[in-house]
Design a protein around this motif. Sequence first.
Motif, PDB file in Angstrom:
ATOM      1  N   PHE A  79       3.066   1.617   7.287  1.00 13.92           N
ATOM      2  CA  PHE A  79       2.140   0.897   8.171  1.00 13.92           C
ATOM      3  C   PHE A  79       1.922   1.656   9.470  1.00 13.92           C
ATOM      4  O   PHE A  79       0.849   1.581  10.077  1.00 13.92           O
ATOM      5  CB  PHE A  79       2.671  -0.500   8.495  1.00 13.92           C
ATOM      6  CG  PHE A  79       2.884  -1.384   7.292  1.00 13.92           C
ATOM      7  CD1 PHE A  79       2.216  -1.156   6.104  1.00 13.92           C
ATOM      8  CD2 PHE A  79       3.762  -2.460   7.348  1.00 13.92           C
ATOM      9  CE1 PHE A  79       2.412  -1.972   5.000  1.00 13.92           C
ATOM     10  CE2 PHE A  79       3.966  -3.283   6.251  1.00 13.92           C
ATOM     11  CZ  PHE A  79       3.292  -3.035   5.075  1.00 13.92           C
ATOM     12  N   ASP A 106      -2.680   2.317   8.921  1.00 16.96           N
ATOM     13  CA  ASP A 106      -2.677   0.856   8.963  1.00 16.96           C
ATOM     14  C   ASP A 106      -3.620   0.207   7.952  1.00 16.96           C
ATOM     15  O   ASP A 106      -3.746  -1.016   7.913  1.00 16.96           O
ATOM     16  CB  ASP A 106      -3.001   0.354  10.370  1.00 16.96           C
ATOM     17  CG  ASP A 106      -4.395   0.772  10.853  1.00 16.96           C
ATOM     18  OD1 ASP A 106      -5.091   1.492  10.117  1.00 16.96           O
ATOM     19  OD2 ASP A 106      -4.769   0.367  11.975  1.00 16.96           O
ATOM     20  N   ASN A 133      -0.542  -0.155  -0.056  1.00 16.87           N
ATOM     21  CA  ASN A 133      -0.863   0.822   0.987  1.00 16.87           C
ATOM     22  C   ASN A 133      -0.392   2.199   0.512  1.00 16.87           C
ATOM     23  O   ASN A 133       0.030   2.354  -0.628  1.00 16.87           O
ATOM     24  CB  ASN A 133      -0.218   0.448   2.330  1.00 16.87           C
ATOM     25  CG  ASN A 133       1.255   0.815   2.388  1.00 16.87           C
ATOM     26  OD1 ASN A 133       1.957   0.794   1.369  1.00 16.87           O
ATOM     27  ND2 ASN A 133       1.739   1.142   3.569  1.00 16.87           N
ATOM     28  N   GLN A 134      -0.482   3.163   1.404  1.00 13.82           N
ATOM     29  CA  GLN A 134       0.030   4.496   1.082  1.00 13.82           C
ATOM     30  C   GLN A 134       1.294   4.721   1.901  1.00 13.82           C
ATOM     31  O   GLN A 134       1.275   4.648   3.133  1.00 13.82           O
ATOM     32  CB  GLN A 134      -1.000   5.574   1.379  1.00 13.82           C
ATOM     33  CG  GLN A 134      -0.595   6.942   0.845  1.00 13.82           C
ATOM     34  CD  GLN A 134      -1.725   7.949   0.911  1.00 13.82           C
ATOM     35  OE1 GLN A 134      -2.329   8.118   1.954  1.00 13.82           O
ATOM     36  NE2 GLN A 134      -2.002   8.630  -0.190  1.00 13.82           N
ATOM     37  N   THR A 135       2.393   4.982   1.215  1.00  3.52           N
ATOM     38  CA  THR A 135       3.685   5.199   1.862  1.00  3.52           C
ATOM     39  C   THR A 135       4.339   6.433   1.273  1.00  3.52           C
ATOM     40  O   THR A 135       4.387   6.592   0.043  1.00  3.52           O
ATOM     41  CB  THR A 135       4.608   3.975   1.659  1.00  3.52           C
ATOM     42  OG1 THR A 135       4.031   2.838   2.304  1.00  3.52           O
ATOM     43  CG2 THR A 135       5.985   4.226   2.248  1.00  3.52           C
ATOM     44  N   GLN A 190       7.997   0.446   2.451  1.00  2.00           N
ATOM     45  CA  GLN A 190       6.553   0.285   2.630  1.00  2.00           C
ATOM     46  C   GLN A 190       6.172   0.086   4.094  1.00  2.00           C
ATOM     47  O   GLN A 190       5.126   0.571   4.532  1.00  2.00           O
ATOM     48  CB  GLN A 190       6.023  -0.876   1.795  1.00  2.00           C
ATOM     49  CG  GLN A 190       4.491  -0.993   1.841  1.00  2.00           C
ATOM     50  CD  GLN A 190       3.955  -2.072   0.920  1.00  2.00           C
ATOM     51  OE1 GLN A 190       4.652  -3.015   0.577  1.00  2.00           O
ATOM     52  NE2 GLN A 190       2.702  -1.947   0.520  1.00  2.00           N
ATOM     53  N   VAL A 207      -4.667  -1.385   4.555  1.00  3.15           N
ATOM     54  CA  VAL A 207      -3.958  -2.029   3.446  1.00  3.15           C
ATOM     55  C   VAL A 207      -4.946  -2.813   2.581  1.00  3.15           C
ATOM     56  O   VAL A 207      -6.057  -3.131   3.003  1.00  3.15           O
ATOM     57  CB  VAL A 207      -2.848  -2.987   3.941  1.00  3.15           C
ATOM     58  CG1 VAL A 207      -1.754  -2.218   4.672  1.00  3.15           C
ATOM     59  CG2 VAL A 207      -3.427  -4.080   4.832  1.00  3.15           C
ATOM     60  N   LYS A 233      -6.550  -4.117   8.351  1.00  5.17           N
ATOM     61  CA  LYS A 233      -5.704  -3.271   9.179  1.00  5.17           C
ATOM     62  C   LYS A 233      -4.447  -4.062   9.529  1.00  5.17           C
ATOM     63  O   LYS A 233      -4.526  -5.192  10.013  1.00  5.17           O
ATOM     64  CB  LYS A 233      -6.437  -2.864  10.471  1.00  5.17           C
ATOM     65  CG  LYS A 233      -7.746  -2.111  10.232  1.00  5.17           C
ATOM     66  CD  LYS A 233      -7.505  -0.731   9.664  1.00  5.17           C
ATOM     67  CE  LYS A 233      -8.783   0.084   9.558  1.00  5.17           C
ATOM     68  NZ  LYS A 233      -8.559   1.432   8.996  1.00  5.17           N
ATOM     69  N   TYR A 269      -9.301  -6.406   2.242  1.00  2.00           N
ATOM     70  CA  TYR A 269      -9.036  -5.129   2.893  1.00  2.00           C
ATOM     71  C   TYR A 269      -8.830  -5.386   4.387  1.00  2.00           C
ATOM     72  O   TYR A 269      -9.491  -6.252   4.974  1.00  2.00           O
ATOM     73  CB  TYR A 269     -10.214  -4.170   2.696  1.00  2.00           C
ATOM     74  CG  TYR A 269     -10.497  -3.855   1.244  1.00  2.00           C
ATOM     75  CD1 TYR A 269      -9.983  -2.720   0.645  1.00  2.00           C
ATOM     76  CD2 TYR A 269     -11.281  -4.714   0.472  1.00  2.00           C
ATOM     77  CE1 TYR A 269     -10.239  -2.424  -0.693  1.00  2.00           C
ATOM     78  CE2 TYR A 269     -11.546  -4.437  -0.866  1.00  2.00           C
ATOM     79  CZ  TYR A 269     -11.015  -3.297  -1.440  1.00  2.00           C
ATOM     80  OH  TYR A 269     -11.256  -3.031  -2.750  1.00  2.00           O
TER      81      TYR A 269
END
Length: 204
Positions: free
Chosen positions: A68, A72, A29-31, A64, A74, A108, A106
């Motif tokens: 979320f 959301d 994900n992007q964190t 991480q 991922v 949510k 892929y």
Amino acid sequence: MYIPENYSLSNPEEMHEFIRANNFAILVNQTQGQLWATHLPLVLDTKTDGTPYLLGHLSKLNPQHQGFLENDAVLAIFSGPHAYISSSWYDHENVPTWNYIAVHVYGKIKIHSHEEALAGLKKLVDLQEVTSEHPIRMENLSEKTLREARGIVGFEITITDTQGQKKLSQNRDDKNYQRILNALEKTADPNTHALAQAMRKNRP
């Protein structure tokens, strides 16, 4: 994921079977403004209406999970057996390559309550303990041991898309396919043998 038509794995049941057999995944994900990845087990479960979803957990110390809440979206990556394919195994000149199987999911993500996280942990433990000689059960663990579960963040992933690829030398004729199988089965590597088994299953 880039998937050449010859290598497409699109059968939902086959992809679900692959996920169950290779459930140690990479969750991306992007964190904190950058891509973040964690290696962790995920359970493929189904809702009461039969809809599949993924269930898992990670440490509260892992940043991480903070991502979320911000985004959301991922990606869960499931990898299977893989091996280098030498072009010296062919009966003609060609380039070497790599054979493998992979599924990308892929979705949510939604963070669970502590009670939901415990229920998810129990599903994972029950699943993994099936083959144990003396299986443990979450409900038999002491209160002291269960307190350690307060250090996890449980979650579920609603699946929005599933993409699969099995690159198993489908573009080779039967003669060269068999030459590849023979070479793979001569090695002492269990992973390489697993790939050969997948190839035999794919082209009986």
